[in-house]
Design a protein around this motif. Structure first.
Motif, short mmCIF file in Angstrom:
data_model
loop_
_atom_site.label_atom_id
_atom_site.label_comp_id
_atom_site.label_asym_id
_atom_site.label_seq_id
_atom_site.Cartn_x
_atom_site.Cartn_y
_atom_site.Cartn_z
N THR A 67 0.83 -1.21 0.00
CA THR A 67 0.00 0.00 0.00
C THR A 67 0.85 1.25 0.00
O THR A 67 0.55 2.23 -0.69
CB THR A 67 -0.93 0.00 1.22
N ASN A 68 1.93 1.21 0.78
CA ASN A 68 2.84 2.35 0.83
C ASN A 68 3.47 2.61 -0.53
O ASN A 68 3.62 3.76 -0.96
CB ASN A 68 3.91 2.09 1.89
N ILE A 69 3.84 1.54 -1.24
CA ILE A 69 4.44 1.70 -2.57
C ILE A 69 3.42 2.31 -3.54
O ILE A 69 3.77 3.19 -4.34
CB ILE A 69 4.93 0.33 -3.08
N VAL A 70 2.17 1.84 -3.48
CA VAL A 70 1.13 2.39 -4.36
C VAL A 70 0.92 3.88 -4.09
O VAL A 70 0.83 4.68 -5.02
CB VAL A 70 -0.19 1.61 -4.17
N PHE A 71 0.87 4.26 -2.81
CA PHE A 71 0.70 5.67 -2.47
C PHE A 71 1.87 6.50 -2.97
O PHE A 71 1.69 7.62 -3.48
CB PHE A 71 0.56 5.83 -0.95
N ASN A 72 3.09 5.99 -2.82
CA ASN A 72 4.27 6.72 -3.28
C ASN A 72 4.23 6.92 -4.80
O ASN A 72 4.60 7.98 -5.32
CB ASN A 72 5.54 5.98 -2.88
N ILE A 73 3.79 5.89 -5.51
CA ILE A 73 3.71 6.00 -6.97
C ILE A 73 2.65 7.04 -7.36
O ILE A 73 2.87 7.86 -8.27
CB ILE A 73 3.37 4.63 -7.59
N ILE A 74 1.50 7.02 -6.66
CA ILE A 74 0.44 7.99 -6.97
C ILE A 74 0.93 9.41 -6.71
O ILE A 74 0.73 10.31 -7.54
CB ILE A 74 -0.81 7.68 -6.12
N PHE A 75 1.59 9.64 -5.55
CA PHE A 75 2.08 10.97 -5.23
C PHE A 75 3.17 11.41 -6.21
O PHE A 75 3.28 12.60 -6.54
CB PHE A 75 2.61 11.01 -3.80
N LEU A 76 4.00 10.46 -6.66
CA LEU A 76 5.04 10.79 -7.64
C LEU A 76 4.41 11.23 -8.95
O LEU A 76 4.86 12.21 -9.57
CB LEU A 76 5.95 9.58 -7.85
N ILE A 77 3.37 10.53 -9.38
CA ILE A 77 2.68 10.90 -10.62
C ILE A 77 2.04 12.28 -10.49
O ILE A 77 2.13 13.11 -11.40
CB ILE A 77 1.62 9.84 -10.98
N LEU A 78 1.41 12.54 -9.34
CA LEU A 78 0.80 13.85 -9.12
C LEU A 78 1.85 14.96 -9.10
O LEU A 78 1.63 16.05 -9.64
CB LEU A 78 0.02 13.84 -7.80
N ALA A 79 3.02 14.68 -8.50
CA ALA A 79 4.09 15.68 -8.47
C ALA A 79 4.59 15.97 -9.88
O ALA A 79 4.84 17.13 -10.24
CB ALA A 79 5.23 15.19 -7.59
N ILE A 80 4.73 14.92 -10.70
CA ILE A 80 5.18 15.12 -12.08
C ILE A 80 4.15 15.92 -12.87
O ILE A 80 4.51 16.82 -13.66
CB ILE A 80 5.43 13.75 -12.75
#
Length: 305
Positions: free
Chosen positions: A18-31
């Motif tokens: 779950t933590n990895i999924v959240f990190n990926i989502i936040f990374l996409i939003l930051a990009i």
């Protein structure tokens, strides 16, 4: 007891997946947040010929500094306008913080007799607006602020939304016992607000200050309405006028030969994006310094009674 504590601790933990999924989502939003700025910068360093042939591209086919060279040729005028923008932003932010926090503190006190009246006076403008015409009449004809720096500061100095944030913050953060103790010691309301309330209100002051600074720095509309003196032009207003002049020259079929030659050799699309970069970068660089207080102020100010 130990097993219960361990089991409760494991329940509150986030799974690795779950933590990895959240990190990926936040990374996409930051990009997605950074990509438009990078795209604008890429267009600003593209040559006009490349833009006409290939259109807008993230990676420019042909790099050119013509847009920034055009702005550099106007550097003295731009620097003076930038000084005016900084002056308006600094003065306006100080005045806005003082006005919003003082009014928010007043209507946050439960024993204030006119609390309900002032609360309605703050709430009504959030729902109903007097309109542009009435604002212009008050600023230009009644207050006589045209062609003064105060025409750029005072109309944006106080906000119902900011006052409401301050009111909620003071109500939930500043206990009445501190105010009563200060009154027993003989402190007046102004001294209580300036020496007791404000020192413990850095989060909400940073929040209001950021809102005000963004508003003043990005504003060009007030200058277009009330300022005719070139010495009082802000950076945003000046660059907006430069863009209008570019559009006028580019779309004027009756211009003389020299104007047409200037139009053919002058970048247009890349200059627009260079103007956006000049406006965005300074205010974006200041945000990280206030981010901690900004987030804390919004979080505390959102607590309802």
């Amino acid at each position: 007891m130990k097993k219960e504590k361990i089991s409760n601790g494991t329940k509150n933990q986030i799974k690795t997946s779950t933590n990895i999924v959240f990190n990926i989502i936040f990374l996409i939003l930051a990009i997605l947040c950074v990509l438009p700025l990078f795209f604008v910068f890429s267009i600003s360093i593209s040559s006009e010929t490349s833009l006409q042939v290939n259109g807008y591209q993230i990676i420019p086919k042909e790099v050119s500094a013509a847009a920034y060279q055009f702005l550099w040729n106007e550097r003295y005028t731009i620097l003076h306008a930038a000084f005016m923008s900084v002056l308006v932003t600094v003065l306006g932010t100080i005045i806005a913080v003082a006005l919003n926090t003082s009014m928010g503190y007043v209507i946050s006190r439960r024993n204030f007799k006119l609390k309900k009246l002032y609360t309605w006076l703050v709430f009504i403008p959030m729902v109903f607006n007097g309109g542009m015409f009435s604002s212009y009449i008050v600023t230009n004809n009644i207050l006589k602020l045209s062609n003064t720096i105060w025409a750029l500061i005072l109309p944006l100095a106080c906000s119902s939304f900011s006052v409401t944030i301050c009111r909620t913050f003071f109500r939930t953060t500043v206990p009445d016992s501190i105010i009563e103790s200060a009154k027993i010691d003989g402190a007046g309301q102004f001294r209580i607000w300036s020496q007791i309330v404000l020192p413990i209100s850095k989060p909400v002051m940073a929040t209001i200050g950021m809102f005000a600074a963004f508003g003043y720095w990005n504003d060009w509309f007030q200058a277009s309405l009330y300022i005719q003196d070139e010495n009082l032009q802000t950076l945003q207003s000046l660059l907006n006028n430069i863009q209008k002049n570019i559009e006028y020259i580019a779309n004027n079929p009756y211009g003389g030969l020299s104007l047409q030659q200037y139009k053919l050799s002058m970048p247009t699309e890349s200059v627009r994006m260079a103007i956006a970069i000049v406006i965005i970068v300074p205010i974006a660089c200041t945000y990280p310094f206030f981010q901690k207080f900004f987030i804390s102020g919004l979080t505390i100010g959102s607590v309802k009674e």
